[in-house]
Enzyme design. Structure first.
Site, PDB file in Angstrom:
ATOM      1  N   PHE A   1     -30.070  38.441 -94.144  1.00 29.59           N
ATOM      2  CA  PHE A   1     -28.977  38.998 -94.707  1.00 29.59           C
ATOM      3  C   PHE A   1     -29.445  39.866 -95.590  1.00 29.59           C
ATOM      4  CE2 PHE A   1     -27.630  35.138 -92.532  1.00 29.59           C
ATOM      5  CZ  PHE A   1     -26.664  35.508 -91.879  1.00 29.59           C
TER       6      PHE A   1
ATOM      7  N   GLU B   1     -28.687  43.890 -98.328  1.00 30.03           N
ATOM      8  CA  GLU B   1     -27.608  45.008 -98.221  1.00 30.03           C
ATOM      9  C   GLU B   1     -28.582  45.881 -98.973  1.00 30.03           C
ATOM     10  OE1 GLU B   1     -23.634  43.886 -99.785  1.00 30.03           O
ATOM     11  OE2 GLU B   1     -24.566  44.894-101.567  1.00 30.03           O
TER      12      GLU B   1
ATOM     13  N   LYS C   1     -32.474  47.263-102.376  1.00 28.13           N
ATOM     14  CA  LYS C   1     -32.321  46.316-101.346  1.00 28.13           C
ATOM     15  C   LYS C   1     -32.167  44.976-102.066  1.00 28.13           C
ATOM     16  CE  LYS C   1     -35.789  48.366 -97.941  1.00 28.13           C
ATOM     17  NZ  LYS C   1     -36.902  47.932 -97.232  1.00 28.13           N
TER      18      LYS C   1
ATOM     19  N   ASP D   1     -44.801  48.444 -87.911  1.00 28.38           N
ATOM     20  CA  ASP D   1     -43.525  48.854 -87.658  1.00 28.38           C
ATOM     21  C   ASP D   1     -43.273  50.470 -87.497  1.00 28.38           C
ATOM     22  OD1 ASP D   1     -40.979  48.625 -86.145  1.00 28.38           O
ATOM     23  OD2 ASP D   1     -39.870  48.257 -88.035  1.00 28.38           O
TER      24      ASP D   1
END
Length: 331
Positions: free
Chosen positions: A49, A51, A67, A160
């Site tokens: 979780f 944001e 972050k 990534d």
């Protein structure tokens, strides 16, 4: 391992951390990291979780991004990401970190405040209607090879590679520079204590990265090394050249099934087929990186120079003009 999330925006709540005022919420996500346990069975997932907010330094008005990790996140990903950023300090093309704190209130476990950046290459590609010129693609390739060489020299593999993680800077000057963001999936390939290269291992249960750009060796379950970052970069270059239409782009299926289908299509697509009708420098790039052993160092200079030479042969003006310059003004 793949990830996905949902987003909300325009949150009016203001958060103050140290000397930073965080206002607009640009992303609130429940990231699910999917781990295929067995090819044909179900998946298990870990929820993150997180944001992302934009804000300013209260005295200097310097723009920042933050972050924030919620207390109920199952992994301490920001703590790990901060460790990566610390190792990559002062690399041109890696966002600068301004502040980090843990356990500072009853809602968030950690906050990481960093340099605010502009659009991602993914967004810019959409703004340009999925069409970058060869000149812009060569600018991107030359700069990203430089950045990845610097990251690799610090003993880290990125793991990534995707246009969503490559951002431009702010302002007219900043739009001419690329930055890597999101090092949550990065990993030391050199032991920080001994400097020894990690040992290759095969594990089909955890595959890190964005499947569209994943290297063949990672598809096969091998540990990431420098060769895999570079092969993934090659797929990004071809994605732009082919206007977003890689041979495996439209394959449909459930997560594990789709990953297998994409792997099979990549195996069936030769370098010559993938790069057909495009400058030979791109096929050369793949031939060079695909033949590397697990511990081998890519020849960054040769790879980059091939693109520089192509830029010159095409008689492109080296004026720093990217396709998105006018599109950003219009949007």
């Amino acid at each position: 391992m793949t990830h996905q999330g949902t987003a909300t925006s325009n949150d009016t709540e203001v958060i103050v951390v140290e000397n930073y005022r965080l206002t607009t919420t640009v992303l609130r996500s429940k990231f699910q990291l999917y781990f295929p346990l067995v090819w044909k069975l179900n998946l298990f997932s870990i929820d993150l979780f997180r944001e992302i907010r934009l804000g300013v330094h209260t005295s200097s008005n310097r723009k920042v991004a933050a972050k924030l990790e919620f207390l109920d996140a199952q992994l301490l990903s920001l703590q790990y990401e901060k460790k990566m950023y610390d190792r990559l300090k002062e690399i041109k093309g890696v966002a600068e970190i301004y502040y980090y704190e843990e356990n500072w209130n009853n809602q968030y476990r950690a906050v990481l405040i960093m340099q605010q950046l502009g659009h991602s290459l993914d967004t810019l590609f959409e703004l340009c209607q999925n069409q970058f010129s060869l000149k812009t693609i060569l600018y991107i390739a030359i700069e990203l090879i430089t950045i990845f060489e610097a990251v690799h020299r610090r003993g880290i593999v990125y793991r990534d590679v995707t246009p969503k993680n490559f951002l431009i800077g702010l302002g007219e000057r900043g739009q001419k520079h690329l930055y890597l963001v999101d090092f949550a999936f990065s990993k030391f390939y050199l032991d920080p204590a001994t400097g020894q290269h990690i040992v290759d291992r095969v594990d089909h249960t955890i595959k890190v990265g964005t499947i569209r750009y994943m290297s063949l060796n990672v598809h096969r379950g091998h540990e990431h090394s420098r060769r895999d970052d570079m092969e993934s970069l090659g797929y990004v270059f071809m994605y732009f050249l082919k206007q977003g239409k890689l041979p495996w782009s439209k394959l449909k299926g459930r997560s594990s099934e789709k990953e297998r289908m994409i792997y099979n299509r990549k195996c069936d697509t030769t370098i010559e087929q993938l790069c057909q009708n495009y400058p030979e420098s791109f096929a050369f790039f793949f031939r060079q990186v695909k033949c590397l052993s697990f511990t081998a160092e890519p020849d960054y200079q040769t790879l980059q120079q091939r693109f520089v030479n192509l830029f010159k042969r095409e008689n492109f003006l080296n004026d720093g003009h990217y396709d998105w310059k006018t599109r950003i003004k219009e949007s």
